[in-house]
Scaffold this motif. Structure first.
Motif, short mmCIF file in Angstrom:
data_model
loop_
_atom_site.label_atom_id
_atom_site.label_comp_id
_atom_site.label_asym_id
_atom_site.label_seq_id
_atom_site.Cartn_x
_atom_site.Cartn_y
_atom_site.Cartn_z
N GLY A 1 0.83 -1.20 0.00
CA GLY A 1 0.00 0.00 0.00
C GLY A 1 0.85 1.24 0.00
O GLY A 1 2.04 1.20 -0.32
N GLY A 2 0.24 2.35 0.37
CA GLY A 2 0.95 3.63 0.34
C GLY A 2 2.01 3.71 1.42
O GLY A 2 1.81 3.24 2.54
N THR A 3 3.14 4.31 1.04
CA THR A 3 4.21 4.51 2.02
C THR A 3 4.66 5.97 2.07
O THR A 3 5.47 6.33 2.92
CB THR A 3 5.45 3.66 1.65
N GLY A 4 4.14 6.78 1.12
CA GLY A 4 4.61 8.17 1.05
C GLY A 4 5.94 8.29 0.32
O GLY A 4 6.49 9.37 0.23
N SER A 5 6.45 7.18 -0.19
CA SER A 5 7.73 7.20 -0.90
C SER A 5 7.60 6.37 -2.19
O SER A 5 6.84 5.41 -2.22
CB SER A 5 8.85 6.62 -0.03
N GLN A 6 8.35 6.76 -3.19
CA GLN A 6 8.36 6.05 -4.49
C GLN A 6 6.94 5.70 -4.95
O GLN A 6 6.69 4.59 -5.43
CB GLN A 6 9.21 4.78 -4.39
#
Lengths: 83, 365
Positions: free
Chosen positions: B218-223
């Motif tokens: 899911g979302g990680t805030g990176s890449q």
């Protein structure tokens, strides 16, 4: 005039970089990476105003805060990657 | 109420933890997402928490992954290292948080060391098992049922010698015993935030010597342009919005632990008082030994554990009866059929509570 941007692949490393610069009393700001500098989407970077960029570069490289890339933003809005 | 179920979750929490949780709800949004002050403050706090964990557990902040609990952390670690039909060595005192994932994967499990409070035997059994080159070894640092402190440094040294990756379940050790990722050279160390670290439920940590395989994507805030999860720590294992409220509480909890170096000695003193008191009851089988933390189990000979625990609960004493989600440990100790009653301490327990407990016990036996 210009300002430098050090991009990081993880926010955690960017936070570590901020601590390194704060300990060295180098003024810096942790911000979202500008779209123009993003390689693979969102990320965070450290913005440093001239004339602190060389000191910041040295501190980051020598204190376990490896950045991914180093860019310079000029007053005219153009970017240059600093090798 | 007298609360003696701290091995399940420490209670009460320090005032600083309660304050931190409330503060987070009022001052933080999602860390690692926006660039505005609420998000950046949360990100800074999250990093401080990673740093605090790195300081306590002898690793780098990037090696600290936030999880929902130790079970989540153990699942991450186990599912990174173990595949179907792989052979895995475990101690005789593992929790279901270890055994159930192994069973679900279809691993072949060798149990090494089933004698209570017998570190030399545990070491010898591990060495024999490790010689056969299993895919991984998993060892609890402290038994959640009996408080047996396993010889984790020696087991870790054997794992390094035989080149077998080690997962340490530090659920009952973190905050009480020294825990070091660097010294053990473990592949992973898992722990909850809500036990000896005095944080809120819903927090845990996985210390990683290598990037784990994601359990969740899911979302990680990176890449974020990529279809795949980042391959670097800690992002690779932290999909979804972080538990900023819990993490701030956990930070306060770890600061509390750091500020009270006498914590382990305090629990040890209470343990000895309790053991001395219980020894006077011929109606009890008491499990005690030298290598023991502030956790103790006993079995009443003439009354059911659950019934005695309920009587204690009705009289205002919180203890835990049954198998404690660790049937393997009970099989090792021969208490599988009865279960045990477990007493476990925290910083907030006092000597007078043990005296009162012993008096109540004498009424019920």
């Amino acid at each position: 005039m210009y300002e430098d941007y050090f991009t990081f692949r993880s926010l955690t490393t960017a936070e570590r970089g901020m601590q390194v610069l704060q300990r060295s009393r180098i003024p810096a700001q942790l911000t979202r990476t500008p779209s123009a500098l993003q390689e693979q989407g969102c990320g965070f970077c450290i913005r440093v105003q001239a004339p602190s960029e060389n000191a910041a570069n040295w501190q980051l490289q020598h204190n376990h805060a490896p950045y991914s890339r180093h860019f310079r933003l000029y007053d005219n809005g153009s970017w240059e990657e600093i090798s | 109420m007298i609360y003696f179920d701290n091995a399940a979750t420490t209670f009460p929490k320090p005032q600083s933890v309660q304050t931190a949780v409330l503060y987070a709800m009022q001052n933080f949004s999602s860390p690692g997402r926006g660039g505005y002050p609420l998000a950046m403050a949360a990100a800074k706090m999250q990093f401080r928490c990673r740093q605090k964990a790195a300081e306590l557990f002898d690793c780098e902040p990037e090696q600290v992954v936030f999880t929902f609990h130790a079970t989540h952390a153990l699942n991450l670690a186990i599912k990174t290292l173990v595949q179907r039909q792989d052979r895995v060595v475990v101690s005789g005192f593992e929790h279901n948080a270890v055994m159930r994932p192994l069973y679900a994967i279809g691993a072949r499990v060798t149990v090494a060391g089933r004698k209570l409070f017998a570190p030399e035997d545990t070491i010898s059994c591990f060495e024999n098992a490790l010689k056969t080159k299993p895919k991984a070894a998993i060892c609890t640092h402290v038994s959640n049922v009996f408080g047996y402190r396993l010889p984790i440094l020696e087991i870790a040294a054997l794992c390094r010698q035989y080149d077998v990756p080690l997962i340490i379940d530090a659920s009952q050790a973190a905050g009480i015993e020294p825990v070091s990722l660097r010294k053990t050279g473990a592949a992973f160390i898992a722990m909850p935030g809500h036990k000896g670290l005095y944080g809120a439920q819903g927090t845990g940590l996985l210390l990683c010597s290598r990037p784990p395989k994601p359990l969740l994507e899911g979302g990680t805030g990176s890449q974020s342009a990529l279809q795949t999860m980042p391959d670097f720590l800690p992002d690779c294992a932290e999909a979804g919005t972080a538990n900023a409220v819990g993490i701030h509480g956990l930070l306060a909890g770890m600061e509390f632990v750091s500020a009270h170096p006498e914590l382990a000695a305090h629990e040890q003193k209470l343990l000895r008082q309790l053991a001395d008191g219980l020894r006077g009851f011929s109606e009890l089988i008491v499990f005690e030994g030298k290598a023991q933390t502030g956790v103790l189990s006993f079995v009443p000979r003439h009354i059911d554990c659950e019934q005695l625990a309920q009587k204690l609960a009705d009289s205002g004493v919180a203890v835990r009866a049954g198998l404690h989600c660790a049937p393997l440990a009970h099989r090792s100790a021969g208490t599988f059929d009865t279960g045990t009653i477990r007493i476990s301490f925290s910083y907030f327990n006092q000597s007078g509570e043990i005296e009162k407990f012993l008096m109540l016990l004498s009424e019920f036996l």
